[in-house]
Design a protein around this motif. Structure first.
Motif, mmCIF file in Angstrom:
data_model
loop_
_atom_site.group_PDB
_atom_site.id
_atom_site.type_symbol
_atom_site.label_atom_id
_atom_site.label_comp_id
_atom_site.label_asym_id
_atom_site.label_seq_id
_atom_site.Cartn_x
_atom_site.Cartn_y
_atom_site.Cartn_z
ATOM 1 N N ILE A 56 0.856 -1.188 0.000
ATOM 2 C CA ILE A 56 0.000 0.000 0.000
ATOM 3 C C ILE A 56 0.889 1.235 0.000
ATOM 4 O O ILE A 56 1.810 1.344 0.808
ATOM 5 C CB ILE A 56 -0.924 0.035 1.232
ATOM 6 N N ILE A 57 0.625 2.145 -0.917
ATOM 7 C CA ILE A 57 1.318 3.434 -0.953
ATOM 8 C C ILE A 57 0.285 4.511 -0.650
ATOM 9 O O ILE A 57 -0.660 4.700 -1.417
ATOM 10 C CB ILE A 57 1.972 3.691 -2.325
ATOM 11 N N ASN A 82 -6.688 5.454 9.370
ATOM 12 C CA ASN A 82 -7.609 4.569 8.654
ATOM 13 C C ASN A 82 -6.880 3.688 7.645
ATOM 14 O O ASN A 82 -7.224 2.512 7.471
ATOM 15 C CB ASN A 82 -8.679 5.398 7.942
ATOM 16 N N VAL A 83 -5.882 4.249 6.975
ATOM 17 C CA VAL A 83 -5.101 3.458 6.022
ATOM 18 C C VAL A 83 -4.347 2.349 6.754
ATOM 19 O O VAL A 83 -4.298 1.200 6.300
ATOM 20 C CB VAL A 83 -4.117 4.351 5.238
ATOM 21 N N LEU A 84 -3.758 2.684 7.894
ATOM 22 C CA LEU A 84 -3.037 1.678 8.678
ATOM 23 C C LEU A 84 -3.981 0.573 9.145
ATOM 24 O O LEU A 84 -3.647 -0.619 9.069
ATOM 25 C CB LEU A 84 -2.368 2.334 9.880
ATOM 26 N N LYS A 85 -5.147 0.958 9.613
ATOM 27 C CA LYS A 85 -6.126 -0.032 10.073
ATOM 28 C C LYS A 85 -6.525 -0.956 8.931
ATOM 29 O O LYS A 85 -6.628 -2.178 9.107
ATOM 30 C CB LYS A 85 -7.358 0.679 10.636
ATOM 31 N N PHE A 86 -6.733 -0.386 7.747
ATOM 32 C CA PHE A 86 -7.079 -1.193 6.577
ATOM 33 C C PHE A 86 -5.913 -2.112 6.216
ATOM 34 O O PHE A 86 -6.109 -3.291 5.897
ATOM 35 C CB PHE A 86 -7.417 -0.278 5.402
ATOM 36 N N LYS A 94 3.097 -6.703 2.698
ATOM 37 C CA LYS A 94 4.540 -6.672 2.896
ATOM 38 C C LYS A 94 5.004 -5.303 3.393
ATOM 39 O O LYS A 94 5.992 -5.200 4.116
ATOM 40 C CB LYS A 94 5.260 -7.000 1.587
ATOM 41 N N MET A 95 4.279 -4.257 2.983
ATOM 42 C CA MET A 95 4.717 -2.916 3.360
ATOM 43 C C MET A 95 3.604 -1.895 3.165
ATOM 44 O O MET A 95 2.853 -1.960 2.200
ATOM 45 C CB MET A 95 5.921 -2.488 2.515
ATOM 46 N N SER A 194 3.313 -4.255 11.950
ATOM 47 C CA SER A 194 3.179 -3.924 10.530
ATOM 48 C C SER A 194 4.462 -3.277 10.010
ATOM 49 O O SER A 194 5.124 -2.516 10.720
ATOM 50 C CB SER A 194 2.007 -2.959 10.318
ATOM 51 N N GLN A 195 4.798 -3.597 8.765
ATOM 52 C CA GLN A 195 5.972 -3.011 8.131
ATOM 53 C C GLN A 195 5.579 -1.655 7.532
ATOM 54 O O GLN A 195 4.942 -1.595 6.481
ATOM 55 C CB GLN A 195 6.513 -3.947 7.041
ATOM 56 N N VAL A 196 5.949 -0.598 8.228
ATOM 57 C CA VAL A 196 5.583 0.752 7.801
ATOM 58 C C VAL A 196 6.853 1.532 7.450
ATOM 59 O O VAL A 196 7.798 1.578 8.237
ATOM 60 C CB VAL A 196 4.813 1.503 8.902
#
Length: 220
Positions: A56-57, A82-86, A94-95, A194-196
């Motif tokens: 996800i970008i 919200n993006v992180l939760k999704f 993966k990222m 999560s890989q952020v």
């Protein structure tokens, strides 16, 4: 697809082949990161996305330096959450790459290390940044303006002024950099395993070489 950006590909493989390629590779979905589940109401579609997405970008943002505080908060802070939760629901993830901005460093000069923000950290001495408090300040101001029967223009002016006051209180020069910094804090605080990855570009410019030099869109 009608943008001149695709002219090179269109000339190489033809318009129909380009259209077929895009239909095969790209699946556009309407959404809004300021809403839970990114505003995607179709549960079957969400389930399919959760099964298939691996990267996800997130480059969605309000980039106006002096946007209304409530709008900037909803997109740059709540939207990042919200993006992180999704992303956490995507079983192949993966990222998550989050596009922030170098402006989160405020007016600091010299060599600045790529150090993530701690939750509550500010650029001002003797202040602590509580994002829930900030959201409460926004809600209270909107309620006050509603009670006063403020016009849309008055609401816009008041929310911009509020955002600038809060940004300067905590050491940031504008609403954009302030809310983008809070977005980083949210991601760092809630990412768990999560890989952020957070990147902080200085500015978005035109293309250097590919597909041709000098292309840019949406210049303000």
């Amino acid at each position: 697809m009608m943008s001149e950006l695709f002219n090179v590909a269109r000339e190489k493989i033809g318009s129909e082949n380009l259209k077929s390629l895009m239909e095969e590779k790209v699946f556009a979905i309407s959404g809004d990161i300021s809403y839970e589940n990114l505003g995607i109401k179709n549960s079957k579609l969400r389930e399919e996305m959760h099964k298939e997405i691996d990267i996800i970008i997130n480059s969605a943002a309000v980039t106006n330096f002096y946007e209304r505080y409530d709008i900037a908060m909803n997109v740059n802070v709540v939207g990042a959450m919200n993006v992180l939760k999704f992303a956490k629901s995507c079983i192949k993830l993966k990222m998550l790459l989050h596009v922030s901005t170098a402006y989160v460093c405020g007016k600091a000069i010299g060599i600045l290390p790529e150090k993530p923000f701690d939750m509550g950290e500010t650029l001002s001495e003797n202040t602590y940044l509580d994002i829930d408090v900030e959201r409460g300040v926004i809600a209270n101001k909107l309620k006050e303006l509603e009670t006063l029967n403020a016009t849309p223009k008055e609401v816009t002016i008041a929310m911009k002024e509020l955002g600038m006051q809060r940004a300067r209180l905590h050491g940031w020069p504008n609403i954009y950099s302030f809310t983008k910094a809070m977005g980083e804090m949210i991601l760092g605080h809630l990412k768990e395993n999560s890989q952020v990855v957070i990147i902080r570009p200085t500015i978005i410019t035109s293309t250097y070489k590919e597909p041709f030099p000098g292309w840019i869109e949406g210049v303000r």
